[in-house]
Design an enzyme around this catalytic site. Structure first.
Site, short mmCIF file in Angstrom:
data_model
loop_
_atom_site.label_atom_id
_atom_site.label_comp_id
_atom_site.label_asym_id
_atom_site.label_seq_id
_atom_site.Cartn_x
_atom_site.Cartn_y
_atom_site.Cartn_z
N ASP A 1 0.81 -1.23 0.00
CA ASP A 1 0.00 0.00 0.00
C ASP A 1 0.84 1.28 0.00
O ASP A 1 0.43 2.31 0.54
CB ASP A 1 -0.95 0.03 1.22
CG ASP A 1 -1.88 -1.16 1.22
OD1 ASP A 1 -2.27 -1.60 0.14
OD2 ASP A 1 -2.20 -1.66 2.32
N LYS B 1 1.90 2.22 -5.05
CA LYS B 1 2.46 1.67 -6.29
C LYS B 1 1.53 1.93 -7.48
O LYS B 1 1.98 2.26 -8.57
CB LYS B 1 2.69 0.15 -6.15
CG LYS B 1 3.65 -0.21 -5.04
CD LYS B 1 3.77 -1.71 -4.86
CE LYS B 1 2.52 -2.39 -4.35
NZ LYS B 1 2.14 -2.05 -2.98
N GLY C 1 -4.54 -4.22 -3.77
CA GLY C 1 -5.53 -3.16 -4.01
C GLY C 1 -4.75 -1.93 -4.41
O GLY C 1 -4.10 -1.32 -3.56
N HIS C 2 -4.72 -1.62 -5.70
CA HIS C 2 -3.93 -0.50 -6.21
C HIS C 2 -4.88 0.60 -6.66
O HIS C 2 -5.70 0.39 -7.56
CB HIS C 2 -3.04 -0.94 -7.38
CG HIS C 2 -2.03 -1.98 -6.98
ND1 HIS C 2 -1.16 -2.57 -7.85
CD2 HIS C 2 -1.76 -2.54 -5.77
CE1 HIS C 2 -0.39 -3.43 -7.20
NE2 HIS C 2 -0.74 -3.44 -5.94
N GLN D 1 1.96 -6.02 -3.19
CA GLN D 1 2.43 -6.16 -1.80
C GLN D 1 3.73 -5.36 -1.63
O GLN D 1 3.86 -4.34 -2.28
CB GLN D 1 2.62 -7.65 -1.44
CG GLN D 1 1.32 -8.42 -1.28
CD GLN D 1 0.68 -8.84 -2.58
OE1 GLN D 1 1.30 -9.46 -3.39
NE2 GLN D 1 -0.59 -8.51 -2.79
P1 GDP Z 1 -0.70 0.37 -3.52
O1 GDP Z 1 -1.33 -0.89 -3.06
O2 GDP Z 1 0.77 0.41 -3.27
O3 GDP Z 1 -1.02 0.70 -4.96
O4 GDP Z 1 -1.31 1.53 -2.63
P2 GDP Z 1 -2.88 1.71 -2.27
O5 GDP Z 1 -3.57 2.20 -3.48
O6 GDP Z 1 -3.40 0.50 -1.60
O7 GDP Z 1 -2.79 2.82 -1.13
C1 GDP Z 1 -2.29 4.08 -1.37
C2 GDP Z 1 -3.41 5.09 -1.09
O8 GDP Z 1 -2.86 6.37 -0.97
C3 GDP Z 1 -4.44 5.20 -2.20
O9 GDP Z 1 -5.69 5.50 -1.65
C4 GDP Z 1 -3.93 6.34 -3.05
O10 GDP Z 1 -4.96 7.00 -3.78
C5 GDP Z 1 -3.35 7.23 -2.00
N1 GDP Z 1 -2.19 8.02 -2.40
C6 GDP Z 1 -1.17 7.69 -3.25
N2 GDP Z 1 -0.24 8.66 -3.27
C7 GDP Z 1 -0.67 9.63 -2.43
C8 GDP Z 1 -0.13 10.88 -1.97
O11 GDP Z 1 0.95 11.29 -2.35
N3 GDP Z 1 -0.86 11.58 -1.06
C9 GDP Z 1 -2.06 11.14 -0.59
N4 GDP Z 1 -2.70 11.88 0.30
N5 GDP Z 1 -2.60 9.99 -0.98
C10 GDP Z 1 -1.92 9.23 -1.87
P1 IMO Z 2 -0.92 -4.13 -2.25
O1 IMO Z 2 -0.50 -4.71 -3.58
C1 IMO Z 2 -0.93 -4.55 2.09
C2 IMO Z 2 -1.04 -8.65 3.66
C3 IMO Z 2 -2.28 -9.10 4.40
C4 IMO Z 2 -1.67 -10.07 5.38
C5 IMO Z 2 -0.56 -10.74 4.55
C6 IMO Z 2 -0.94 -12.08 3.96
O2 IMO Z 2 -2.20 -3.39 -2.29
O3 IMO Z 2 0.20 -3.39 -1.62
P2 IMO Z 2 -2.53 -12.79 1.94
O4 IMO Z 2 -3.99 -12.58 1.71
O5 IMO Z 2 -1.67 -12.20 0.87
O6 IMO Z 2 -2.18 -14.21 2.22
O7 IMO Z 2 -2.21 -11.99 3.31
O8 IMO Z 2 -0.26 -9.83 3.52
N1 IMO Z 2 -1.28 -8.12 2.30
C7 IMO Z 2 -1.20 -6.83 1.98
N2 IMO Z 2 -0.98 -5.74 2.75
N3 IMO Z 2 -1.07 -4.43 0.77
C8 IMO Z 2 -1.25 -5.51 -0.02
O9 IMO Z 2 -1.24 -5.45 -1.37
C9 IMO Z 2 -1.37 -6.77 0.58
N4 IMO Z 2 -1.59 -8.03 0.12
C10 IMO Z 2 -1.51 -8.83 1.17
O10 IMO Z 2 -2.90 -8.02 5.06
O11 IMO Z 2 -1.04 -9.39 6.43
MG MG Z 3 -2.85 -1.52 -1.80
#
Ligand code: GDP
Ligand code: IMO
Ligand code: MG
Length: 442
Positions: free
Chosen positions: A13, A16, A40-41, A224
């Site tokens: 999270d 990416k 979840g991207h 991840q």
């Molecule tokens: P990922 O799994 O690495 O793609 O990250 P996620 O999408 O799960 O979580 C990142 C969250 O932060 C998302 O809700 C993005 O929309 C948000 N986000 C990304 N970059 C920024 C930033 O620079 N500032 C803020 N406030 N939110 C951001």
């Molecule tokens: P993105 O791509 C954050 C965590 C779960 C749990 C562990 C194992 O959005 O960064 P699993 O279901 O993969 O067997 O769970 O990994 N986990 C993540 N945490 N971002 C993710 O993906 C994750 N995918 C799995 O919360 O601790």
């Molecule tokens: Mg994510």
């Protein structure tokens, strides 16, 4: 231009999705190489918010080929749901989306085992997403997995399901006291998925080979993060795939010599979802403040993410094991208004000082972070697009990250929106073209 791997440097999270969306403009192919719908991207642009669980974030950029590599585990029902959602949001998905024949299929029993195993573990649970990821990779390694290629062949698919269910039903019923599955129902459901996905299934390695041979540029979208990698993460509190840069090669069938650069994405602070050690975790109002301002809610499970200070030990390790050539720092804006900031520069455990990440989970879980304190800033970084417009203290914070990790920062993100980005150096275009060996005809 370059073939670039984008990976998470922390526990997932990191943002990416946003970074890959931006870099996709300079790529021809965007490929996921591991994980599944546990990811979840989030991508935010003028048209709306998109959350991708399986489909590469590059799908929003026109004319890019998006691929799910062989290292990905695919829940076909979830994938079709995502395809439908994208179509409803006006994104066309056709021949620009391909799935590896080698990718393994997540079956209903994988999800059932995932949930039952977590329940049985009680307080020792990993806190998985419940998407069947672990059990699907277990079957892959046990060599009883079902691959996308098998899904397209009804006889092979039925045989494998029937064979697997003999053991798996026994296991579910007797070990977990859970309900078993009937092959007919699974076959009926999955054959519908096969019909829908058939035209997208291909040989990913061959597609990528041809693309790179023709001078096309490939962006590898990690899911991840480094510390969730099955080999290099905080085992056993990890996911079950190779989420570090090395996974991009085995997960797509491309050789390491084809990779030009690795971009590590990190938040300006730390978060983690699920269980496991997190040395800089803040269980106080400061942590709550980060959670609230950063809207740190999991995109896949809706769980609140644990929050804490930035950890340079975690980042240094990520730079090392991924061979990061540069970093992208996201969510700098979330730190706006913090009076002071802390960065962990080492750990203390039973009188011993650790500068590097301890491999022993017991040690790691008992470590106390050693902090360096830095002044925060009163000005705003929110939506800033030029480095010179950042408050002085924010510049100092970023420079300190570069010093502590010995890795340059290429991108700073100052908001969730595509435009809220400082591009110091574009890692897709900054790399000199690789010297190509001229082809010698036989
Ligand atoms: P990922 O799994 O690495 O793609 O990250 P996620 O999408 O799960 O979580 C990142 C969250 O932060 C998302 O809700 C993005 O929309 C948000 N986000 C990304 N970059 C920024 C930033 O620079 N500032 C803020 N406030 N939110 C951001
Ligand atoms: P993105 O791509 C954050 C965590 C779960 C749990 C562990 C194992 O959005 O960064 P699993 O279901 O993969 O067997 O769970 O990994 N986990 C993540 N945490 N971002 C993710 O993906 C994750 N995918 C799995 O919360 O601790
Ligand atoms: Mg994510």
């Amino acid at each position: 231009m370059a073939n670039l791997i984008v990976i998470g440097s922390q526990w997932g999270d990191e943002g990416k999705g946003k970074i890959v969306d931006i870099l996709s403009r300079d790529a021809d192919v965007v490929v996921r190489f591991q994980g599944g719908s546990n990811a979840g991207h989030t991508v935010v642009n003028r048209k709306g918010t998109y959350i991708f669980h399986l489909i590469p974030s590059g799908i929003l950029s026109r004319g890019k080929l998006c691929i799910l590599g062989g290292g990905v585990v695919i829940d076909p029902g979830a994938l079709i749901g995502e395809l439908d959602q994208l179509q409803a949001q006006g994104i066309k998905v056709g021949r620009n989306f391909m799935i590896s024949q080698r990718a393994h299929v997540i079956m209903p029993y994988h999800k059932a085992i995932d949930k039952a195993a977590e329940k049985a573990k009680g307080s020792r649970r990993i806190g998985t997403t419940g998407k069947g990821i672990g059990p699907a990779y277990v079957d892959k390694m046990a060599r009883i997995g079902i691959r996308m290629g098998d899904l397209l062949n009804p006889d092979v698919f039925r045989d494998k399901v029937e064979d697997n269910l003999v053991e798996i039903n026994n296991f579910l019923r007797h070990v977990y006291k859970a309900r078993g599955f009937t092959p007919d129902r699974i076959v009926e459901e999955y054959m519908k998925y096969a019909d829908r996905l058939r035209s997208h299934v291909a040989d990913d390695s061959l597609l990528l080979h041809k693309a790179t041979e023709n001078g096309r540029h490939v962006l590898f979208e990690g899911a991840q993060g480094t510390h969730l990698d099955v080999d290099l993460g905080t085992y056993p509190f990890v996911t079950s795939s190779s989420s570090c840069a090395g996974g991009a090669c085995t997960g797509t069938g491309i050789g390491p010599t084809k990779i030009d650069a690795v971009l590590g994405v990190t938040k300006a602070y730390s978060t983690r979802v699920g269980s496991g050690p997190f040395p800089t975790e803040l269980s106080d109002a400061v942590g709550e403040g980060l959670q609230e301002r950063g809207q740190e809610i999991g995109a896949t499970t809706g769980r609140a993410r644990r929050c804490g200070w930035l950890d340079a030990v975690v980042l240094r390790y990520a730079v090392r094991v991924n061979g990061c050539t540069s970093l992208a720092v996201t969510k700098l804006d979330v730190l706006d208004g913090s009076r002071q900031l802390k960065i962990a520069v080492g750990y203390r455990h039973k009188g011993k000082l650790y500068r590097d990440m301890p491999a022993d989970l017991q040690v790691l879980s008992e470590c106390e972070p050693v902090y360096e304190v830095m002044p925060g800033w009163t000005g705003s970084t929110t939506a800033v697009t030029s480095y010179k417009d950042l408050p002085q203290e924010a510049k100092r914070y970023l420079s300190r990250i570069e010093e502590l990790t010995a890795c340059p920062i290429d991108i700073v993100s100052t908001g969730s929106h595509r435009e809220h980005t400082i591009m110091l150096k574009n890692p897709m275009t900054a790399i000199r073209p690789r010297i190509r060996i001229p082809k010698v005809s036989a």
